[in-house]
Motif scaffolding. Structure first.
Motif, PDB file in Angstrom:
ATOM      1  N   SER A 177      52.707  68.585  22.760  1.00  0.00           N
ATOM      2  CA  SER A 177      54.051  70.373  22.325  1.00  0.00           C
ATOM      3  C   SER A 177      52.365  71.065  21.480  1.00  0.00           C
ATOM      4  O   SER A 177      52.219  72.194  21.315  1.00  0.00           O
ATOM      5  N   VAL A 178      51.306  69.763  20.855  1.00  0.00           N
ATOM      6  CA  VAL A 178      50.950  70.347  20.082  1.00  0.00           C
ATOM      7  C   VAL A 178      49.121  70.754  20.496  1.00  0.00           C
ATOM      8  O   VAL A 178      49.222  69.531  20.456  1.00  0.00           O
ATOM      9  N   VAL A 179      49.076  72.298  20.813  1.00  0.00           N
ATOM     10  CA  VAL A 179      48.165  72.046  21.431  1.00  0.00           C
ATOM     11  C   VAL A 179      46.827  73.708  20.827  1.00  0.00           C
ATOM     12  O   VAL A 179      48.172  74.114  20.168  1.00  0.00           O
ATOM     13  N   ALA A 180      46.094  73.333  21.088  1.00  0.00           N
ATOM     14  CA  ALA A 180      45.075  74.559  20.726  1.00  0.00           C
ATOM     15  C   ALA A 180      44.041  75.451  21.240  1.00  0.00           C
ATOM     16  O   ALA A 180      43.728  74.533  22.538  1.00  0.00           O
ATOM     17  N   TYR A 181      43.815  76.893  21.367  1.00  0.00           N
ATOM     18  CA  TYR A 181      42.841  77.242  22.269  1.00  0.00           C
ATOM     19  C   TYR A 181      41.507  77.982  21.751  1.00  0.00           C
ATOM     20  O   TYR A 181      42.294  78.625  20.820  1.00  0.00           O
ATOM     21  N   ALA A 182      40.762  77.116  22.697  1.00  0.00           N
ATOM     22  CA  ALA A 182      39.146  77.856  21.858  1.00  0.00           C
ATOM     23  C   ALA A 182      39.235  78.995  22.486  1.00  0.00           C
ATOM     24  O   ALA A 182      39.953  79.957  23.125  1.00  0.00           O
ATOM     25  N   ALA A 200      36.199  82.382  29.679  1.00  0.00           N
ATOM     26  CA  ALA A 200      33.918  81.734  30.341  1.00  0.00           C
ATOM     27  C   ALA A 200      33.394  81.763  28.302  1.00  0.00           C
ATOM     28  O   ALA A 200      33.714  82.851  28.271  1.00  0.00           O
ATOM     29  N   GLY A 201      33.220  81.363  27.794  1.00  0.00           N
ATOM     30  CA  GLY A 201      32.148  81.367  26.083  1.00  0.00           C
ATOM     31  C   GLY A 201      33.492  80.682  25.367  1.00  0.00           C
ATOM     32  O   GLY A 201      32.951  81.239  24.074  1.00  0.00           O
ATOM     33  N   ASP A 202      34.551  80.020  26.139  1.00  0.00           N
ATOM     34  CA  ASP A 202      35.219  79.893  24.794  1.00  0.00           C
ATOM     35  C   ASP A 202      35.355  78.439  24.848  1.00  0.00           C
ATOM     36  O   ASP A 202      35.800  77.794  25.521  1.00  0.00           O
ATOM     37  N   VAL A 203      33.951  77.696  23.651  1.00  0.00           N
ATOM     38  CA  VAL A 203      34.001  76.756  24.487  1.00  0.00           C
ATOM     39  C   VAL A 203      34.539  75.356  22.492  1.00  0.00           C
ATOM     40  O   VAL A 203      34.858  76.259  21.934  1.00  0.00           O
ATOM     41  N   ILE A 204      34.786  74.475  22.945  1.00  0.00           N
ATOM     42  CA  ILE A 204      34.559  73.627  21.772  1.00  0.00           C
ATOM     43  C   ILE A 204      34.039  73.711  20.317  1.00  0.00           C
ATOM     44  O   ILE A 204      32.786  74.206  21.270  1.00  0.00           O
ATOM     45  N   SER A 205      34.090  73.762  19.111  1.00  0.00           N
ATOM     46  CA  SER A 205      33.874  74.236  18.082  1.00  0.00           C
ATOM     47  C   SER A 205      34.208  72.803  16.835  1.00  0.00           C
ATOM     48  O   SER A 205      35.587  72.216  17.513  1.00  0.00           O
ATOM     49  N   THR A 206      33.510  72.895  16.455  1.00  0.00           N
ATOM     50  CA  THR A 206      33.821  72.408  14.807  1.00  0.00           C
ATOM     51  C   THR A 206      34.148  72.652  14.489  1.00  0.00           C
ATOM     52  O   THR A 206      35.913  71.637  13.562  1.00  0.00           O
ATOM     53  N   THR A 207      35.308  73.419  14.337  1.00  0.00           N
ATOM     54  CA  THR A 207      36.106  74.763  13.371  1.00  0.00           C
ATOM     55  C   THR A 207      37.143  74.132  13.960  1.00  0.00           C
ATOM     56  O   THR A 207      38.630  73.298  13.449  1.00  0.00           O
ATOM     57  N   LEU A 208      37.962  73.674  15.345  1.00  0.00           N
ATOM     58  CA  LEU A 208      38.332  73.601  16.071  1.00  0.00           C
ATOM     59  C   LEU A 208      38.653  71.521  15.438  1.00  0.00           C
ATOM     60  O   LEU A 208      40.210  71.339  16.003  1.00  0.00           O
ATOM     61  N   ALA A 260      42.914  77.745  36.402  1.00  0.00           N
ATOM     62  CA  ALA A 260      43.985  78.152  35.159  1.00  0.00           C
ATOM     63  C   ALA A 260      43.787  78.602  33.896  1.00  0.00           C
ATOM     64  O   ALA A 260      45.060  79.512  33.400  1.00  0.00           O
ATOM     65  N   GLY A 261      42.554  79.166  33.402  1.00  0.00           N
ATOM     66  CA  GLY A 261      41.989  79.976  32.413  1.00  0.00           C
ATOM     67  C   GLY A 261      41.955  81.676  33.869  1.00  0.00           C
ATOM     68  O   GLY A 261      42.151  82.064  34.715  1.00  0.00           O
ATOM     69  N   ALA A 262      41.158  82.216  32.129  1.00  0.00           N
ATOM     70  CA  ALA A 262      41.109  83.393  32.759  1.00  0.00           C
ATOM     71  C   ALA A 262      39.873  83.418  34.078  1.00  0.00           C
ATOM     72  O   ALA A 262      38.930  82.856  34.047  1.00  0.00           O
ATOM     73  N   SER A 263      40.356  84.630  34.970  1.00  0.00           N
ATOM     74  CA  SER A 263      39.191  85.135  35.788  1.00  0.00           C
ATOM     75  C   SER A 263      39.507  83.555  37.220  1.00  0.00           C
ATOM     76  O   SER A 263      38.136  83.255  37.644  1.00  0.00           O
ATOM     77  N   GLY A 264      39.858  82.267  36.284  1.00  0.00           N
ATOM     78  CA  GLY A 264      40.584  80.999  37.605  1.00  0.00           C
ATOM     79  C   GLY A 264      39.410  80.369  36.980  1.00  0.00           C
ATOM     80  O   GLY A 264      39.376  79.086  37.979  1.00  0.00           O
ATOM     81  N   GLU A 319      42.263  73.139  24.588  1.00  0.00           N
ATOM     82  CA  GLU A 319      42.087  73.288  25.658  1.00  0.00           C
ATOM     83  C   GLU A 319      40.844  73.909  25.588  1.00  0.00           C
ATOM     84  O   GLU A 319      40.700  75.594  25.181  1.00  0.00           O
ATOM     85  N   CYS A 320      39.750  74.543  26.456  1.00  0.00           N
ATOM     86  CA  CYS A 320      38.260  74.586  26.492  1.00  0.00           C
ATOM     87  C   CYS A 320      38.234  75.189  27.399  1.00  0.00           C
ATOM     88  O   CYS A 320      38.042  74.433  28.637  1.00  0.00           O
ATOM     89  N   ALA A 321      36.888  75.829  27.752  1.00  0.00           N
ATOM     90  CA  ALA A 321      35.830  76.349  29.156  1.00  0.00           C
ATOM     91  C   ALA A 321      34.958  75.758  28.163  1.00  0.00           C
ATOM     92  O   ALA A 321      34.213  75.236  27.284  1.00  0.00           O
ATOM     93  N   LYS A 322      34.172  75.058  29.526  1.00  0.00           N
ATOM     94  CA  LYS A 322      33.205  74.171  29.906  1.00  0.00           C
ATOM     95  C   LYS A 322      31.518  75.117  29.631  1.00  0.00           C
ATOM     96  O   LYS A 322      30.789  74.241  28.904  1.00  0.00           O
ATOM     97  N   ALA A 323      31.250  76.441  29.674  1.00  0.00           N
ATOM     98  CA  ALA A 323      30.140  77.016  28.940  1.00  0.00           C
ATOM     99  C   ALA A 323      31.521  78.869  28.947  1.00  0.00           C
ATOM    100  O   ALA A 323      31.901  78.649  29.513  1.00  0.00           O
TER     101      ALA A 323
END
Length: 319
Positions: free
Chosen positions: A130-135, A147-155, A245-249, A315-319
């Motif tokens: 249940s504990v989740v954050a989205y890039a 696309a573009g919602d990638v992993i970051s140091t902040t996350l 499962a993300g935006a635009s498939g 949860e994030c996009a790869k690029a």
């Protein structure tokens, strides 16, 4: 003149009996579980129990007066063990005519299938916390990850802070992949599991430390590629991906960061995994000409989240 065009080779192609190695992913999702087996002939439901913490009491005692005291409470987390398995049927004619060590290879293929299947069972359970954050900016659902919602140091830093604020302890041991379910110590840290596509991004973090620069290589975990802050990261192609499962498939990838006591795995004692071979002729009248043999596997397993606060999923996009 006699040539191969007139008299062909008895075997048209040279055949190397050293069979090609199959490509299989690193299986890691059971390594940080609490393992509790259920004795045979008992039940199929394991109950993990936690005694809950008591609230601090800062009220001074009154001289000579006995305080009212506090009651203990527990949290029980049940896990229902189920059976899993599969098998392959091998004909007698195949065994008579093939050059391959068919029974040995079949057992190896089934063993790989069993390992991947049991790993996926645990993976899918612990990636449903249940504990989740989205890039990305203002993302509150998986379907919004673009696309573009990638992993970051902040996350990653937010994940660590959330775990610390929940009093989640760091992991200090793991299940050894070479000795079944025995544990071995590791240097304490939170542990992150992710896909190689996301590992590439993490390796580019400012402040990331690759394993080659660790002060000691003694407890490097299989699949570990380095650390950022207080998180040691493991990569595996078997990490969870929410396909389309993300935006635009787009595919949504996970980075699962965990602390100690996050989840448990239980099995029936002695029935965790078995290879079962039924040779030709073992089926009696249902196989009157001894035409079929089978090789298969059967396992018992349940995985369960023990404490939601100990699992933080990005949860994030790869690029």
């Amino acid at each position: 003149m006699l040539t191969t065009g007139i008299i062909p080779y008895a075997v048209s192609n040279w055949y190397d009996r050293m069979l090609l190695e199959r490509l299989t992913p690193l299986l890691v999702h059971d390594r940080f579980a609490q393992i509790r087996d259920i004795p045979r002939n008992n039940t199929n439901i394991a109950k993990f129990r936690r005694y809950n913490s008591l609230a601090p009491n800062i009220t001074p005692l009154n001289e000579g007066i006995t305080p009212s005291g506090t009651s203990l409470s527990v949290t029980d987390v049940p896990a229902t063990v189920l059976q899993y398995g599969d098998f392959v049927t091998i004909s007698d004619f195949l065994q008579l005519t093939t050059l391959d060590p068919i029974l040995l290879e079949t057992a190896a293929v089934l063993g790989e299938q069993a390992g991947r299947s049991l790993d996926i069972i645990t993976r899918d359970i612990i990636n449903a916390g249940s504990v989740v954050a989205y890039a990305g900016t203002n993302r509150t659902k998986r379907v919004q990850v673009a696309a573009g919602d990638v992993i970051s140091t902040t996350l990653v830093e937010k994940a660590v802070l959330t775990l610390k604020n929940a009093n989640v302890r760091k992991i200090t041991k793991m299940v050894s992949p070479s000795t079944g379910y025995e544990t071995r110590p590791i240097n304490e840290a939170y542990v992150g599991i992710t896909h190689p596509e996301i590992a590439v991004k993490i390796k580019a973090f400012n402040g990331f430390v690759p394993i080659e620069k660790y002060a000691s290589q003694a407890d490097v975990m299989p699949g570990e590629f380095g650390a950022y802050g207080e998180v040691r990261f493991i990569e595996t192609p078997a990490a969870k991906i929410f396909s389309s499962a993300g935006a635009s498939g787009i595919d949504v990838y996970t980075v699962l960061i965990m602390g100690d006591g996050a989840y448990g795995v239980t099995r029936i004692s002695g029935e965790s995994l078995r290879n079962i071979v039924k040779p030709l002729g073992s089926a009696g009248t249902s196989d009157p000409l001894d035409q079929r043999a089978t090789s298969g596997w059967k396992a018992t397993k349940a995985a369960v989240i023990l404490n939601q606060d100990c699992l933080y999923r990005i949860e994030c996009a790869k690029a």
